[in-house]
Design a protein around this motif. Structure first.
Motif, short mmCIF file in Angstrom:
data_model
loop_
_atom_site.label_atom_id
_atom_site.label_comp_id
_atom_site.label_asym_id
_atom_site.label_seq_id
_atom_site.Cartn_x
_atom_site.Cartn_y
_atom_site.Cartn_z
N THR A 187 0.84 -1.20 0.00
CA THR A 187 0.00 0.00 0.00
C THR A 187 0.87 1.25 0.00
OG1 THR A 187 -0.16 -0.11 2.42
CG2 THR A 187 -1.96 -1.12 1.16
N HIS A 188 2.15 1.07 -0.34
CA HIS A 188 3.08 2.19 -0.44
C HIS A 188 3.07 2.71 -1.87
CE1 HIS A 188 7.04 4.25 -0.64
NE2 HIS A 188 6.79 4.53 0.61
N ALA A 189 3.05 4.03 -2.02
CA ALA A 189 2.86 4.63 -3.33
C ALA A 189 3.97 4.30 -4.32
CB ALA A 189 2.74 6.15 -3.18
N GLU A 190 5.19 4.05 -3.84
CA GLU A 190 6.32 3.87 -4.74
C GLU A 190 6.75 2.42 -4.92
OE1 GLU A 190 9.48 6.46 -3.56
OE2 GLU A 190 8.18 8.24 -3.49
N LEU A 191 6.05 1.48 -4.28
CA LEU A 191 6.40 0.07 -4.41
C LEU A 191 5.16 -0.73 -4.78
CD1 LEU A 191 8.71 -0.35 -1.29
CD2 LEU A 191 9.44 -0.27 -3.68
N THR A 192 5.32 -1.60 -5.75
CA THR A 192 4.20 -2.42 -6.20
C THR A 192 4.60 -3.88 -6.23
OG1 THR A 192 4.83 -2.14 -8.52
CG2 THR A 192 3.26 -0.55 -7.62
N ALA A 193 3.60 -4.75 -6.29
CA ALA A 193 3.85 -6.19 -6.33
C ALA A 193 4.79 -6.52 -7.49
CB ALA A 193 2.55 -6.96 -6.47
N GLY A 194 5.78 -7.35 -7.21
CA GLY A 194 6.77 -7.73 -8.22
C GLY A 194 8.07 -6.98 -8.14
N ASP A 195 8.08 -5.83 -7.45
CA ASP A 195 9.32 -5.07 -7.31
C ASP A 195 10.33 -5.88 -6.47
OD1 ASP A 195 8.45 -2.88 -8.73
OD2 ASP A 195 7.90 -1.69 -6.97
N LEU A 196 11.59 -5.75 -6.83
CA LEU A 196 12.67 -6.35 -6.05
C LEU A 196 13.29 -5.26 -5.19
CD1 LEU A 196 14.22 -8.48 -8.90
CD2 LEU A 196 13.04 -9.38 -6.89
N VAL A 197 13.48 -5.56 -3.90
CA VAL A 197 13.93 -4.56 -2.95
C VAL A 197 14.98 -5.16 -2.01
CG1 VAL A 197 11.76 -3.27 -2.96
CG2 VAL A 197 12.07 -5.15 -1.32
N TRP A 198 15.72 -4.27 -1.35
CA TRP A 198 16.57 -4.70 -0.24
C TRP A 198 16.41 -3.70 0.89
CZ3 TRP A 198 20.66 -2.37 2.33
CH2 TRP A 198 21.15 -1.18 1.76
N GLY A 199 16.65 -4.17 2.10
CA GLY A 199 16.54 -3.30 3.27
C GLY A 199 16.38 -4.15 4.52
N MET A 200 16.05 -3.49 5.63
CA MET A 200 15.90 -4.20 6.89
C MET A 200 14.68 -5.11 6.82
SD MET A 200 17.42 -4.61 9.77
CE MET A 200 18.44 -3.17 10.10
N SER A 201 14.90 -6.37 7.20
CA SER A 201 13.85 -7.37 7.09
C SER A 201 13.95 -8.33 8.26
CB SER A 201 13.98 -8.13 5.76
OG SER A 201 12.89 -9.00 5.57
N GLY A 202 12.92 -9.13 8.45
CA GLY A 202 12.97 -10.17 9.47
C GLY A 202 13.75 -11.38 8.98
N TRP A 203 14.31 -12.11 9.93
CA TRP A 203 14.94 -13.39 9.59
C TRP A 203 13.83 -14.42 9.49
CZ3 TRP A 203 20.13 -15.61 11.66
CH2 TRP A 203 21.19 -14.99 10.99
N GLU A 204 13.12 -14.37 8.37
CA GLU A 204 11.94 -15.19 8.17
C GLU A 204 11.65 -15.27 6.68
OE1 GLU A 204 8.80 -13.13 10.25
OE2 GLU A 204 9.33 -11.22 9.32
#
Length: 353
Positions: free
Chosen positions: A99-116
């Motif tokens: 629901t973020h204006a600049e990211l849509t389904a299918g985009d590849l991203v990196w950043g802080m994430s859970g170990w999951e």
């Protein structure tokens, strides 16, 4: 922009959680893999959230600090891992719903994430869209991600190299050290690295292009080896280990030298950290000792990504990764960092794209 994930299908979500706070050296038994479920959609009413399927997770020494309990007012208040809740670190993933204006389904991203396996990111401004999908996605856990930016910011911005500088990099075959050393070569410096095995020393010389390297575990006299490898002294010491190595390097700094304090992996598991005895030597030689945190340099990420991607394509920077498969392998991979078990950037592959 999508959302409405309350009606979405559910999926299994394996995650790594801490079982206890740690003192001394951590073990695999301090963590466990548990299985939960996740809805494959952003919850209804979430105005800016992203659900990510994690593809690669990073293993980094700084995670050790968050495994301990810190008192209020300590250096990492509020950042300790919570017992029974998912551990976090940087990762690479694919957007499933947003629901973020600049990211849509299918985009590849990196950043802080859970170990999951799946992470609901409620602060998506912390995610970076991956622009160079022609390069291996795993590189965004290392050379094109946090580790690479750390090396770049530390060496270029804090170290301020000049052509002809004599550079020493400790833990030089690791995720940050291998990049810092290669940036030093690009900058026209003479580069020496230390590592913990003959295999890694050979890697530094033959793969990463270091001028010289040594195995600190087999050298009984660090002062002698630094005099041998850098007889004219050190202009820039890129410090990843702290302790005795930092203390000895201070003796060998040149006039106006710079010590870039990036990490202190030799100290992370000690209940009583080592002290420094040679700080006096920074005075007569006007040596600058400066620590830094990569969080203060994310504003330069776009510039860094383009520059580093260019170096990789031109083969001015080469990458060595140590990849383990499956989230069940993550605890052992993390623990292995503290004995030098990994060769190159340590990461966990969850699902290949």
């Amino acid at each position: 922009m999508a959302g409405g994930g309350d009606d979405a299908a559910a999926a299994r979500n394996k995650m790594v959680v801490p079982k206890r706070h740690v003192t001394g050296f951590p073990t695999e038994e301090d963590m466990e893999v548990v299985v939960g479920t996740v809805r494959l959609g952003v919850p209804a009413g979430s105005t800016s959230a992203v659900l990510v399927k994690n593809l690669y997770l990073s293993c980094d020494p700084w995670m050790r600090g968050r495994m301990s309990r810190h008192d209020e007012g300590a250096t990492a208040p509020g950042l300790d891992f919570v017992i029974g809740e998912t551990m976090v670190n940087y990762g690479v993933g694919k957007v499933i719903d947003s629901t973020h204006a600049e990211l849509t389904a299918g985009d590849l991203v990196w950043g802080m994430s859970g170990w999951e396996e799946y992470t609901l990111v409620t602060q998506p401004e912390s995610l970076f869209k991956i622009n160079h999908t022609e390069l291996p996605l795993s590189y965004y856990t290392g050379v094109l991600g946090m580790a690479g930016l750390t090396a770049y910011a530390g060496f270029m911005e804090v170290g301020r190299p000049k052509r002809g500088d004599f550079v020493f990099v400790s833990a030089a075959s690791g995720a940050v050290g291998q990049v810092a050393g290669q940036l030093a070569k690009i900058a026209g410096c003479y580069v020496v690295g230390s590592a913990g095995s003959d295999e890694k020393v050979d890697l530094l010389k033959t793969k990463f292009g270091f001028n010289d390297a040594f195995n600190y575990k087999s050298e009984t006299n660090l002062t002698a080896v630094l005099k041998r490898c850098l007889p004219d002294g050190i202009d820039i010491y890129f410090d990843n280990v702290g302790g005795a190595t930092l203390d000895t390097a201070l003796l060998h700094m040149r006039q106006g030298g710079r010590v870039v304090v990036c990490g202190m992996i030799s100290q992370y598991n000690l209940e009583e950290p080592d002290g420094l005895r040679n700080m006096f030597y920074i005075i007569p030689k006007a040596v600058r000792v400066e620590g830094f945190n990569v969080g203060g340099y994310f504003h330069m990420y776009s510039r860094f990504e383009e520059e580093m991607a260019g170096y990789i394509k031109e083969e001015k920077v080469v990458v060595v990764e140590d990849v383990v498969e499956g989230i069940e392998s993550a605890p052992a991979a993390l623990i292995g960092l503290f004995s030098g078990r990994n060769v190159g950037k340590q990461l966990v592959a969850l699902a290949r794209e």
